[in-house]
Scaffold this motif. Structure first.
Motif, PDB file in Angstrom:
ATOM      1  N   ASN A  82       2.205 -14.091   1.442  1.00 43.21           N
ATOM      2  CA  ASN A  82       0.679 -14.097   1.703  1.00 43.21           C
ATOM      3  C   ASN A  82       0.453 -14.798   0.305  1.00 43.21           C
ATOM      4  O   ASN A  82       1.278 -15.045  -0.441  1.00 43.21           O
ATOM      5  N   ALA A  83      -0.742 -14.831   0.007  1.00 42.74           N
ATOM      6  CA  ALA A  83      -1.002 -15.558  -0.793  1.00 42.74           C
ATOM      7  C   ALA A  83      -0.582 -15.116  -2.423  1.00 42.74           C
ATOM      8  O   ALA A  83      -0.895 -15.963  -3.623  1.00 42.74           O
ATOM      9  N   VAL A 101       9.436   5.169  12.768  1.00 43.57           N
ATOM     10  CA  VAL A 101       8.552   6.817  13.027  1.00 43.57           C
ATOM     11  C   VAL A 101       7.777   7.071  14.177  1.00 43.57           C
ATOM     12  O   VAL A 101       7.309   6.195  14.345  1.00 43.57           O
ATOM     13  N   VAL A 122       0.941  -1.519   0.015  1.00 42.28           N
ATOM     14  CA  VAL A 122       0.274  -0.139  -0.072  1.00 42.28           C
ATOM     15  C   VAL A 122       1.519   1.446  -0.086  1.00 42.28           C
ATOM     16  O   VAL A 122       0.731   1.802  -1.026  1.00 42.28           O
ATOM     17  N   ALA A 135      13.846   3.095   9.704  1.00 45.09           N
ATOM     18  CA  ALA A 135      13.380   4.233  10.130  1.00 45.09           C
ATOM     19  C   ALA A 135      12.104   3.901  10.926  1.00 45.09           C
ATOM     20  O   ALA A 135      11.170   4.126   9.885  1.00 45.09           O
ATOM     21  N   ASP A 184      10.580   2.723   5.929  1.00 42.63           N
ATOM     22  CA  ASP A 184       9.648   1.290   7.054  1.00 42.63           C
ATOM     23  C   ASP A 184      10.980   1.769   7.871  1.00 42.63           C
ATOM     24  O   ASP A 184      12.392   1.294   7.441  1.00 42.63           O
ATOM     25  N   ARG A 185      10.591   1.104   9.119  1.00 43.61           N
ATOM     26  CA  ARG A 185      11.070   0.734  10.243  1.00 43.61           C
ATOM     27  C   ARG A 185      12.243  -0.150  10.140  1.00 43.61           C
ATOM     28  O   ARG A 185      13.087  -0.798  11.021  1.00 43.61           O
ATOM     29  N   ALA A 189       3.067  -7.840   6.011  1.00 50.66           N
ATOM     30  CA  ALA A 189       2.367  -8.929   5.445  1.00 50.66           C
ATOM     31  C   ALA A 189       2.185  -8.856   3.656  1.00 50.66           C
ATOM     32  O   ALA A 189       2.269  -9.812   3.608  1.00 50.66           O
ATOM     33  N   SER A 190       2.562  -7.803   3.624  1.00 47.67           N
ATOM     34  CA  SER A 190       3.522  -7.727   2.333  1.00 47.67           C
ATOM     35  C   SER A 190       4.218  -8.940   1.320  1.00 47.67           C
ATOM     36  O   SER A 190       4.640  -9.361  -0.291  1.00 47.67           O
ATOM     37  N   GLY A 205      -5.338  -6.896   1.256  1.00 46.88           N
ATOM     38  CA  GLY A 205      -4.184  -5.323   0.527  1.00 46.88           C
ATOM     39  C   GLY A 205      -3.402  -5.553  -0.324  1.00 46.88           C
ATOM     40  O   GLY A 205      -2.678  -4.473  -0.780  1.00 46.88           O
ATOM     41  N   ILE A 206      -3.354  -6.647  -1.042  1.00 49.50           N
ATOM     42  CA  ILE A 206      -2.548  -7.250  -2.260  1.00 49.50           C
ATOM     43  C   ILE A 206      -3.189  -6.752  -3.621  1.00 49.50           C
ATOM     44  O   ILE A 206      -3.020  -6.023  -4.177  1.00 49.50           O
ATOM     45  N   THR A 207      -5.034  -7.057  -3.266  1.00 51.54           N
ATOM     46  CA  THR A 207      -5.116  -6.921  -5.383  1.00 51.54           C
ATOM     47  C   THR A 207      -5.912  -5.700  -5.255  1.00 51.54           C
ATOM     48  O   THR A 207      -6.102  -4.895  -6.019  1.00 51.54           O
ATOM     49  N   TRP A 217      -2.701 -13.216  -3.879  1.00 50.41           N
ATOM     50  CA  TRP A 217      -4.083 -13.394  -5.285  1.00 50.41           C
ATOM     51  C   TRP A 217      -3.824 -12.229  -5.674  1.00 50.41           C
ATOM     52  O   TRP A 217      -4.748 -11.041  -5.083  1.00 50.41           O
ATOM     53  N   GLY A 261      -7.317  -5.813   5.831  1.00 52.13           N
ATOM     54  CA  GLY A 261      -7.620  -6.942   5.747  1.00 52.13           C
ATOM     55  C   GLY A 261      -6.661  -7.859   4.844  1.00 52.13           C
ATOM     56  O   GLY A 261      -5.846  -8.260   4.476  1.00 52.13           O
ATOM     57  N   MET A 262      -7.777  -9.084   4.213  1.00 48.62           N
ATOM     58  CA  MET A 262      -7.704 -10.209   3.363  1.00 48.62           C
ATOM     59  C   MET A 262      -6.736  -9.867   2.015  1.00 48.62           C
ATOM     60  O   MET A 262      -7.224 -10.781   1.036  1.00 48.62           O
TER      61      MET A 262
END
Ligand SMILES: Cc1cc2nc3c(=O)[nH]c(=O)nc-3n(C[C@H](O)[C@H](O)[C@H](O)COP(=O)(O)OP(=O)(O)OC[C@H]3O[C@@H](n4cnc5c(N)ncnc54)[C@H](O)[C@@H]3O)c2cc1C
Length: 420
Positions: A52-53, A232, A21, A230, A40-41, A48-49, A389-391, A55, A386-387
């Motif tokens: 995951n699957a 934040v 995201v 990093a 990004d820390r 999660a990225s 965020g990739i799509t 899809w 949730g389920m």
């Protein structure tokens, strides 16, 4: 400054979180001429990225709270081998999440949330195609086959009902109903125990870790600084700009900031009026060698196990564990997924697992993401998918970049107000 007084279009934006995201938002802001810094820390795809699957399935992208989850019952969710797990002693935040989730698990609430998803689902691929055309090298793959497989026809009726609801809500999804033998013909890695199946059409998949790293490469090549390590710890709106402070003491000023911190969205978002609990819905995955690697995703809905071909291996993923994102990987869950998949797959080396992984889906009680300006018109939220965020990550980035640079909120984003 309040969210109603809009700030001038930002020229320098910090994005906190280098998952799908955050990076998609960075990319689409660059497309509109904005200078971005991504912080990004840990690193790219550290949340999660990665595992995951992968899809890209707008045809079945639906809200998580639904009546069937409740029918599952409390007894099932307390067992460590059950695909949905809640620890017996929940903290107050988790209890608040579960109470909200339960309130939203009705057919009427599901239909309302589904109506919010449909306009996003319709445009999900368009955003991936824009990334591809704009130089993101990693590919999206057409799912030549996408099989949901069951032991029995009775088990299959649950997804057939769900597909009927999805269709009735206005979402297009084409599918065929197959016997076990027909399913094995399409997908020889299904075992003899499969007695019924559904083949979905028109969906895609990616190798998510590879894709998100490729997206990061493109964001960097287009001139962004990507700062890892990093953490934040503070974001302050000073009226004419916003300060972003890290635990190492770095203190930089930007025109605006996007909080794309996944399951940790509440940590920085709360002080800007984001009150919705974002709860870790932890999932596990690993990958295995196969005699025959499927040509598309394979889904075992009754076991809640999702499989995706990644080159010469198969990623096997599952579980929904509502507990702290920081808890260590629980090996019992990995074994439970392997044992659930064992009788259903043929020629899978389930004991030769590599890349065992746990990650946290950023879940909201109403099943909808949080996208848009917060109480500060310089601080934006982008998360809580949730389920899905990739799509929906790329389209989220594209629409949020439009809102931030034009001051106009795209209609697709209306249901996702982060201040609800
Ligand atoms: C097992 C499993 C299977 C899944 N399968 C699918 C699927 O097939 N399709 C699909 O669409 N979705 C799927 N999902 C969901 C999907 O993975 C998530 O919705 C998505 O990755 C969320 O992306 P994100 O960028 O919001 O968050 P993340 O990827 O979690 O990124 C958040 C980033 O923020 C950083 N961060 C947090 N706080 C700070 C801070 N204070 N300072 C600096 N950095 C910070 C973290 O280090 C992290 O890198 C699955 C999830 C799981 C667990």
């Amino acid at each position: 400054m309040s969210a109603t007084e809009s700030a001038p279009a930002p020229q320098r934006v910090a994005i906190v979180g280098a998952g799908m995201v955050g990076l998609a938002t960075a990319w689409f802001l660059q497309e509109r001429g904005v200078e971005v810094t991504v912080l990004d820390r840990t690193g790219v795809a550290a949340g999660a990225s990665w595992g995951n699957a992968g899809w890209l399935t707008p045809g079945i992208t639906t809200p998580l709270p639904e009546p069937a989850v409740l029918r599952y019952g409390l007894r099932a969710v307390l067992s460590p081998s059950s695909p949905v797990y809640v620890p017996p002693r929940a903290d107050p935040r988790l209890l608040r999440f579960l109470a909200g989730f339960t309130r939203h698990s009705t057919a009427a609430k599901w239909r309302t949330a589904m109506r919010a998803y449909i306009p996003m689902n319709r445009r999900a691929f368009e955003a991936f195609d824009a990334l591809g055309a704009g130089g993101v090298a990693a590919m999206t793959h057409e799912a030549k086959s996408f099989i949901a497989a069951y032991r029995t026809e009775a088990e299959r009726s649950v997804l057939l009902d769900e597909l009927a609801h999805i269709h009735a809500a206005g979402q297009e999804i084409e599918f065929d109903v197959l016997t076990g033998a027909e399913a094995r013909e399409v997908e020889p890695s299904l075992s003899e125990n499969i007695g019924a199946a559904i083949r979905l059409h028109g969906q895609r998949f990616i190798n998510p870790g590879e894709y998100v790293h490729s997206l990061a490469g493109s964001v960097r090549a287009r001139g962004a600084s990507l700062v890892t390590g990093a953490d934040v710890v503070d974001v302050r709106d000073e009226g004419t700009g916003v300060r972003v402070v890290t635990s190492a003491g770095a203190d930089e000023r930007y025109d605006a900031v996007v909080l794309a911190t996944g399951t940790w969205l509440g940590e920085l978002g709360r002080r800007f009026g984001v009150r919705t609990v974002v709860q870790a819905g932890r999932g596990y995955s690993f990958s295995v060698k196969m005699e025959h690697v499927p040509s598309g995703p394979v889904y075992f809905p009754a076991q809640r196990v999702a499989c995706t071909p990644l080159g010469d291996r198969l990623r096997v993923a599952g579980m929904m564990e509502f507990r702290s994102a920081e808890a260590p990987l629980d090996r019992r869950r990995i074994l439970a997924i392997a044992e659930a998949a064992r009788p259903l797959l043929r020629g899978a080396d389930l004991d030769g697992r590599v890349d065992e992984w746990v990650g946290s889906r950023p879940c909201t009680p109403d099943g909808l993401p949080l996208i848009g300006a917060t109480r500060s018109s310089r601080v934006f939220a982008a998360g809580g998918h949730g389920m899905w965020g990739i799509t929906l990550g790329p389209l989220t980035g594209s629409l949020l970049a439009e809102e931030m640079t034009t001051g106009r909120r795209p209609t697709e984003l209306q249901p996702f107000n982060p201040l609800r």
